[in-house]
Structure formats: structure tokens, C-alpha cells
Design an enzyme around this catalytic site. Structure first.
Site, PDB file in Angstrom:
ATOM      1  N   ASN A   1       0.874  -1.177   0.000  1.00  0.00           N
ATOM      2  CA  ASN A   1       0.000   0.000   0.000  1.00  0.00           C
ATOM      3  C   ASN A   1       0.909   1.224   0.000  1.00  0.00           C
ATOM      4  O   ASN A   1       1.612   1.481   0.978  1.00  0.00           O
ATOM      5  CB  ASN A   1      -0.920   0.005   1.225  1.00  0.00           C
TER       6      ASN A   1
ATOM      7  N   GLU B   1      -3.925   1.832  -2.951  1.00  0.00           N
ATOM      8  CA  GLU B   1      -3.995   3.277  -2.707  1.00  0.00           C
ATOM      9  C   GLU B   1      -3.061   4.061  -3.637  1.00  0.00           C
ATOM     10  O   GLU B   1      -2.275   4.895  -3.181  1.00  0.00           O
ATOM     11  CB  GLU B   1      -3.724   3.608  -1.232  1.00  0.00           C
TER      12      GLU B   1
ATOM     13  N   ASP C   1      -3.837  -4.976   1.060  1.00  0.00           N
ATOM     14  CA  ASP C   1      -4.127  -4.328   2.334  1.00  0.00           C
ATOM     15  C   ASP C   1      -5.493  -4.826   2.763  1.00  0.00           C
ATOM     16  O   ASP C   1      -6.511  -4.363   2.251  1.00  0.00           O
ATOM     17  CB  ASP C   1      -4.100  -2.812   2.159  1.00  0.00           C
TER      18      ASP C   1
ATOM     19  N   ASN D   1      -6.800  -4.547   5.746  1.00  0.00           N
ATOM     20  CA  ASN D   1      -7.405  -3.754   6.811  1.00  0.00           C
ATOM     21  C   ASN D   1      -8.067  -4.653   7.858  1.00  0.00           C
ATOM     22  O   ASN D   1      -9.102  -4.302   8.437  1.00  0.00           O
ATOM     23  CB  ASN D   1      -8.378  -2.714   6.243  1.00  0.00           C
TER      24      ASN D   1
ATOM     25  N   ASP E   1      -1.383  -6.203   6.181  1.00  0.00           N
ATOM     26  CA  ASP E   1      -1.052  -6.478   4.776  1.00  0.00           C
ATOM     27  C   ASP E   1      -0.623  -7.938   4.682  1.00  0.00           C
ATOM     28  O   ASP E   1       0.348  -8.351   5.324  1.00  0.00           O
ATOM     29  CB  ASP E   1       0.060  -5.543   4.306  1.00  0.00           C
TER      30      ASP E   1
ATOM     31  N   ASP F   1       2.753   4.808   4.875  1.00  0.00           N
ATOM     32  CA  ASP F   1       2.553   4.297   6.236  1.00  0.00           C
ATOM     33  C   ASP F   1       2.560   2.768   6.272  1.00  0.00           C
ATOM     34  O   ASP F   1       2.551   2.181   7.356  1.00  0.00           O
ATOM     35  CB  ASP F   1       1.288   4.890   6.878  1.00  0.00           C
ATOM     36  N   HIS F   2       2.589   2.120   5.101  1.00  0.00           N
ATOM     37  CA  HIS F   2       2.662   0.654   5.015  1.00  0.00           C
ATOM     38  C   HIS F   2       4.025   0.209   4.501  1.00  0.00           C
ATOM     39  O   HIS F   2       4.642   0.895   3.680  1.00  0.00           O
ATOM     40  CB  HIS F   2       1.613   0.112   4.037  1.00  0.00           C
TER      41      HIS F   2
END
Length: 259
Positions: free
Chosen positions: A11, A38, A149, A151, A220, A249-250
Site C-alpha cells: 500500500n 492506494e 491491504d 485492513n 497487509d 505508512d505501510h
DNA sequence: ATGGTGGTACCACCA
């Protein structure tokens, strides 16, 4: 004869910002397949030429501002699907293709915002529809990867503070039940097939210096079908790009298969 | 209590 295929998911939280990161990472990690989530850009703006110049074929499904997924591969990807039957969704969250005989399904699962929020209901409904479709794909193929991802943090070991996160978004029982449905189809969380360093995560909030303090979640995942999981030789989180300037951020996650 | 995007020159939305 044996061949190693490496498949990764990342991501990037805006491919516009992170294209240099992706290209740099591919230089030292020339994986066979890379699924992005993303990308946050329309197809018109997608940097296909730069990616092709790096030696990758690419398929993508984007929209303005939010979501957006892409599938990079050294070998051509066949039978691309971005709009599975009965998953009617304007959000660009899905791209699947067959590469080197492996059906790769790359997902950007709905975040859901908070348990009880209308976005949470959308998340659970989306997961149900996508799981139904994956069930059909699983019946048609032998070797599949479902990655992205998610989530969803699969278990307490994937959460830096399980008590604080108990039944919260990304960790709630209904979300985990949706993930469990994939495991019940025979999918395996490849990361957990191997010994791993404790407190290994794949996402850290930008706030509160969460990365420095390792306040993360492992959301992930690279899942492999039963047949393919038996051929998995490694599965890791590569934290290095999270340390770079202006990071996503991933972190990318990478699984290798001896097929 | 940061970062990305996009509409408007600071604020809303999303993660």
C-alpha cells in the site's frame, strides 16, 4: 525443474508521491509480481511508462483522490479482472490477473472507519461479495494468491496493543470472520508458515511516532491457496522502505514460491 | 494530532 516466483504487496498511499520509492525498491527487490494499493490517481495519470522502463508490465484501475490498485509483473498478466460479478462498487479496490500460471488477486479492502459506522457495514458487505467471488475463482484455479491491504489484523499477535484494539476497527470479530472464510477455503497466511520476529507489523500510523515506537498492526497479507502454500519458501515484511524519507505508512510484504 | 488529496489560499475528507 524448479522456478522461484516472488510476489509482493504494498500500500503506497499515493503512487504520485511514492513512485520513486517503488522504483528504488524494485531495483533491490526485483519481484516477479507487485500489487499496489492506494495509488490515488486516475488511469490517465498512471505512470505506466516509468514502470515499463523499469522492466515491468502493468495493469491498473484508478479513480481520483481515493483507492486505486495496480498489478505489476515481469511476465504478462492475463485475464485481468477489475469488476468481479456481483461486486458492484465504484471504488477501485480490486485487480486480478494470471501471471506465471498463478491467479493473483490484489485487494484494497475497505477500511471501515469504526465499528458500527456505515462504512463498517459497507466493509462487511464488500467482504461478503468479494469472498463469494474468490470462492468461484478458487474453484477455477489451483494456484492462487489473495493479497493486499486487508485492513484486518488476523490475530492478537498482529497487534502492538491487543487490549486497546480489542473489538475495534481492523480487529473486530466480524472482520476476522470474513478473513476466516478465506482460510476455510484453504487459503494460508503465508507469513505464519515461518518463524518470525515477535511484534512484526506492516502498518504504522503516521501519528505519535508510531513507527519509531513499533506501534503497528499486521494488516497487509499474502494468502496462498492450499496447493501454492505448500510451495511457499519464505514470507516476510520488508520494513526498510518505511524508514525512508517521506514513506508510505505501510511496508511491502513479500512471499516466495518454488513452483 | 500526521500525511495525502482537492478545493480554495485554510479547510474538509479519508486513512
Amino acid at each position: 525443474m524448479s522456478n522461484n516466483i516472488s510476489i509482493a504487496s504494498w500500500n503506497v498511499n499515493s503512487l504520485n508521491v511514492r513512485l520513486p520509492h517503488v522504483l528504488q525498491w524494485l531495483e533491490t527487490n526485483p519481484v516477479d509480481v507487485l500489487g499496489l494499493q492506494e495509488t490515488k490517481m486516475t488511469d490517465e495519470k498512471f505512470p505506466a511508462d516509468a514502470i515499463r522502463d523499469a522492466g515491468y508490465q502493468v495493469a491498473f484501475s484508478g479513480q481520483p483522490t481515493y483507492n486505486g490498485v495496480a498489478l505489476l509483473s515481469k511476465a504478462p498478466a492475463e485475464d485481468i479482472i477489475t469488476d468481479p460479478p456481483n461486486v458492484t462498487d465504484e471504488h477501485r479496490r480490486i485487480i486480478a490477473g494470471t501471471v506465471n500460471g498463478i491467479r493473483v488477486i490484489n485487494l484494497y479492502v475497505v477500511n471501515g472507519k469504526a465499528v458500527g459506522d456505515e462504512k463498517y457495514d459497507y466493509k462487511l458487505d464488500w467482504l461478503k461479495r468479494v469472498n463469494n467471488w474468490i470462492e468461484d475463482e478458487t474453484a477455477r484455479h489451483d494456484k492462487l494468491v489473495v493479497m493486499g491491504d486487508f485492513n484486518i489484523a488476523p490475530a492478537d499477535a498482529d497487534i502492538h496493543d491487543p487490549d486497546a484494539w480489542r473489538d475495534q476497527i481492523l480487529c473486530s470479530k466480524p472482520e476476522r470472520a470474513a478473513l476466516q472464510r478465506l482460510l476455510d477455503m484453504g487459503y494460508v497466511d503465508t507469513f505464519r508458515q515461518f518463524d518470525q520476529e515477535a511484534e512484526t507489523y506492516s502498518w504504522w500510523d503516521y501519528r505519535q511516532a508510531a513507527f519509531r515506537r513499533n506501534m503497528g498492526l499486521r494488516i497487509d497479507l499474502v494468502l496462498a491457496s492450499t496447493a501454492l502454500a505448500a510451495q511457499c519458501s519464505s514470507s516476510i515484511v520488508d520494513k526498510e522502505p518505511r524508514r525512508w524519507e517521506r514513506p508510505s505508512d505501510h511496508a511491502p510484504v513479500v512471499a516466495e514460491f518454488a513452483v
